[in-house]
Write a protein that holds these residues in place. Sequence first.
Motif, PDB file in Angstrom:
ATOM      1  N   ALA A 140      17.877  -3.849 -12.718  1.00  0.00           N
ATOM      2  CA  ALA A 140      16.444  -3.567 -12.613  1.00  0.00           C
ATOM      3  C   ALA A 140      15.797  -3.471 -13.988  1.00  0.00           C
ATOM      4  N   SER A 141      16.437  -2.745 -14.904  1.00  0.00           N
ATOM      5  CA  SER A 141      15.848  -2.585 -16.240  1.00  0.00           C
ATOM      6  C   SER A 141      15.800  -3.905 -16.999  1.00  0.00           C
ATOM      7  N   ASN A 142      16.777  -4.778 -16.763  1.00  0.00           N
ATOM      8  CA  ASN A 142      16.766  -6.085 -17.429  1.00  0.00           C
ATOM      9  C   ASN A 142      15.544  -6.897 -17.029  1.00  0.00           C
ATOM     10  N   GLY A 190       0.773  -1.238   0.000  1.00  0.00           N
ATOM     11  CA  GLY A 190       0.000   0.000   0.000  1.00  0.00           C
ATOM     12  C   GLY A 190       0.800   1.281   0.000  1.00  0.00           C
ATOM     13  N   TYR A 191       2.118   1.174  -0.104  1.00  0.00           N
ATOM     14  CA  TYR A 191       2.968   2.362  -0.164  1.00  0.00           C
ATOM     15  C   TYR A 191       3.280   2.684  -1.631  1.00  0.00           C
ATOM     16  N   LYS A 192       3.618   3.939  -1.908  1.00  0.00           N
ATOM     17  CA  LYS A 192       3.945   4.354  -3.269  1.00  0.00           C
ATOM     18  C   LYS A 192       5.455   4.242  -3.500  1.00  0.00           C
ATOM     19  N   VAL A 193       5.805   3.785  -4.708  1.00  0.00           N
ATOM     20  CA  VAL A 193       7.206   3.531  -5.037  1.00  0.00           C
ATOM     21  C   VAL A 193       7.545   4.147  -6.394  1.00  0.00           C
ATOM     22  N   ALA A 194       8.668   4.855  -6.464  1.00  0.00           N
ATOM     23  CA  ALA A 194       9.201   5.346  -7.740  1.00  0.00           C
ATOM     24  C   ALA A 194      10.597   4.752  -7.895  1.00  0.00           C
ATOM     25  N   LYS A 195      10.659   3.619  -8.558  1.00  0.00           N
ATOM     26  CA  LYS A 195      11.915   2.881  -8.700  1.00  0.00           C
ATOM     27  C   LYS A 195      12.723   3.438  -9.871  1.00  0.00           C
ATOM     28  N   HIS A 196      13.961   3.824  -9.593  1.00  0.00           N
ATOM     29  CA  HIS A 196      14.883   4.339 -10.606  1.00  0.00           C
ATOM     30  C   HIS A 196      15.948   3.276 -10.836  1.00  0.00           C
ATOM     31  N   GLY A 197      16.213   2.924 -12.088  1.00  0.00           N
ATOM     32  CA  GLY A 197      17.175   1.863 -12.337  1.00  0.00           C
ATOM     33  C   GLY A 197      17.704   1.859 -13.741  1.00  0.00           C
ATOM     34  N   ASN A 198      18.573   0.886 -14.006  1.00  0.00           N
ATOM     35  CA  ASN A 198      19.244   0.803 -15.297  1.00  0.00           C
ATOM     36  C   ASN A 198      19.561  -0.654 -15.599  1.00  0.00           C
ATOM     37  N   PHE A 199      20.158  -0.887 -16.747  1.00  0.00           N
ATOM     38  CA  PHE A 199      20.609  -2.230 -17.097  1.00  0.00           C
ATOM     39  C   PHE A 199      21.822  -2.600 -16.248  1.00  0.00           C
ATOM     40  N   ALA A 200      22.067  -3.895 -16.117  1.00  0.00           N
ATOM     41  CA  ALA A 200      23.160  -4.381 -15.279  1.00  0.00           C
ATOM     42  C   ALA A 200      24.508  -3.930 -15.811  1.00  0.00           C
ATOM     43  N   ALA A 201      25.418  -3.638 -14.875  1.00  0.00           N
ATOM     44  CA  ALA A 201      26.788  -3.307 -15.245  1.00  0.00           C
ATOM     45  C   ALA A 201      27.740  -4.445 -14.880  1.00  0.00           C
ATOM     46  N   THR A 202      27.548  -5.031 -13.700  1.00  0.00           N
ATOM     47  CA  THR A 202      28.478  -6.074 -13.242  1.00  0.00           C
ATOM     48  C   THR A 202      27.777  -7.375 -12.863  1.00  0.00           C
ATOM     49  N   SER A 203      26.464  -7.466 -13.096  1.00  0.00           N
ATOM     50  CA  SER A 203      25.733  -8.686 -12.762  1.00  0.00           C
ATOM     51  C   SER A 203      24.917  -9.126 -13.973  1.00  0.00           C
ATOM     52  N   VAL A 204      24.267 -10.266 -13.852  1.00  0.00           N
ATOM     53  CA  VAL A 204      23.475 -10.798 -14.960  1.00  0.00           C
ATOM     54  C   VAL A 204      22.270  -9.920 -15.263  1.00  0.00           C
ATOM     55  N   SER A 205      21.607  -9.433 -14.213  1.00  0.00           N
ATOM     56  CA  SER A 205      20.339  -8.746 -14.411  1.00  0.00           C
ATOM     57  C   SER A 205      20.198  -7.533 -13.506  1.00  0.00           C
ATOM     58  N   GLY A 258       8.215  -7.667 -20.646  1.00  0.00           N
ATOM     59  CA  GLY A 258       7.488  -6.995 -21.714  1.00  0.00           C
ATOM     60  C   GLY A 258       7.171  -5.534 -21.469  1.00  0.00           C
ATOM     61  N   VAL A 259       7.738  -4.970 -20.411  1.00  0.00           N
ATOM     62  CA  VAL A 259       7.486  -3.563 -20.103  1.00  0.00           C
ATOM     63  C   VAL A 259       8.237  -2.670 -21.083  1.00  0.00           C
ATOM     64  N   VAL A 260       7.575  -1.621 -21.536  1.00  0.00           N
ATOM     65  CA  VAL A 260       8.186  -0.632 -22.424  1.00  0.00           C
ATOM     66  C   VAL A 260       8.507   0.612 -21.600  1.00  0.00           C
ATOM     67  N   PHE A 261       9.751   1.006 -21.575  1.00  0.00           N
ATOM     68  CA  PHE A 261      10.152   2.173 -20.786  1.00  0.00           C
ATOM     69  C   PHE A 261       9.589   3.446 -21.405  1.00  0.00           C
ATOM     70  N   THR A 262       9.229   4.393 -20.558  1.00  0.00           N
ATOM     71  CA  THR A 262       8.637   5.630 -21.056  1.00  0.00           C
ATOM     72  C   THR A 262       9.030   6.810 -20.178  1.00  0.00           C
ATOM     73  N   ASP A 263       9.021   8.000 -20.790  1.00  0.00           N
ATOM     74  CA  ASP A 263       9.183   9.230 -20.021  1.00  0.00           C
ATOM     75  C   ASP A 263       7.921  10.082 -20.101  1.00  0.00           C
ATOM     76  N   LEU A 290      11.368   4.203 -13.536  1.00  0.00           N
ATOM     77  CA  LEU A 290      12.057   5.270 -14.257  1.00  0.00           C
ATOM     78  C   LEU A 290      13.385   4.719 -14.780  1.00  0.00           C
ATOM     79  N   HIS A 291      13.424   4.417 -16.082  1.00  0.00           N
ATOM     80  CA  HIS A 291      14.630   3.875 -16.705  1.00  0.00           C
ATOM     81  C   HIS A 291      15.638   5.004 -16.870  1.00  0.00           C
ATOM     82  N   ALA A 292      16.772   4.895 -16.209  1.00  0.00           N
ATOM     83  CA  ALA A 292      17.712   6.006 -16.067  1.00  0.00           C
ATOM     84  C   ALA A 292      18.120   6.646 -17.394  1.00  0.00           C
ATOM     85  N   GLN A 293      18.283   5.837 -18.422  1.00  0.00           N
ATOM     86  CA  GLN A 293      18.793   6.370 -19.691  1.00  0.00           C
ATOM     87  C   GLN A 293      17.837   7.359 -20.358  1.00  0.00           C
TER      88      GLN A 293
END
Length: 334
Positions: free
Chosen positions: A121-123, A104-119, A129-134, A151-154
């Motif tokens: 947040a964006s991965n 029941g809490y509100k969340v604004a998750k900011h993330g990107n594709f992995a840099a040093t791991s397999v997956s 099937g999510v399409v990133f949008t601004d 929120l996809h950082a790029q």
Amino acid sequence: MSAKEIFDKLLGHEELTADQTRRILIGITKGEFNTEEITALLASIQMRGITVDELLGFREGILETGVPVPLACDRYIDVVGTGGDRKNTFNISTTSCFVIAGAGYKVAKHGNFAATSVSGASNVIKEHGVVFTDDIDKLNRSLNEAGIVYLHAQLFAKAMKFVGPIRKALPFPTFFNLLGPIINPSKPQCQLLGVANLDQMRLYNSVYQKIGIDYGIVNSIDGYDEISLTGDFKVTTNTYERVFKPQDLGFEPAKPEELLAGATELEAAEIFDSVLENRALPAQKNIVLANAAFGIQVMERGEKSIEECIEIARDSIDSGKALSAFRKFVELNS
């Protein structure tokens, strides 16, 4: 501020002000510095170590030159890790976000594709099937109806593209790695941050105090940038600082192999799904419960005990509310 003036200060072991680093960042986006000058700047600050004010100035520059995200909500949280611990864990922070939203809490998750791991947040989000949008209207609808927005950082931090090739070419991390967790374009009022070491914990503690938000910073003593339950972990918030053992929360210690994301993005996504569907390994579920609980405690301004917050998180998974929040999110964003 010219490149010569900047390097005269840095070579003289002087600190830059927040306004100076803000203007440097803006100057980089305007092409006022060449590749060699930017490379020298990154290297010299990395060798000396960045100050709180310098980091805050670069943060302001990124937010000022980026795409703002005005969300129609007074209070929401971001849960994020600094990354770079090279532990290849499954998407603990991202999974925790949906548990918090299900509660029941509100969340604004900011993330990107992995840099040093397999997956990253964006991965895992894209894997479903999510399409990133601004698009602000779509983002607000997701927050209002699913309780969470991604929120996809790029799409937002436009300044990052000017330093991307240089960062990739350098054989060491730079202060830009420290900026990721604090440049959420929606400027959340609450944040739970996982860091890989205690030096970073001290740095971000000072940063958050200056920004003036409700926060929690967590570090597993054995090097995870999240609560891993593989051993003792430290938590610092606006109101307390404490070292916990897994048993303090009613959990058995986890084994490192129980945190692994697997070898592919698909395997990582399967673990993510299994937690939300309440069929994960006990250790996987417990790790998400622990991280979600400390996020909930931040949202509650520390007025609920961590035991109460664990039960709120547990109900979110056991009742299916976390899964419902995720399915609604996918429906709205695909």
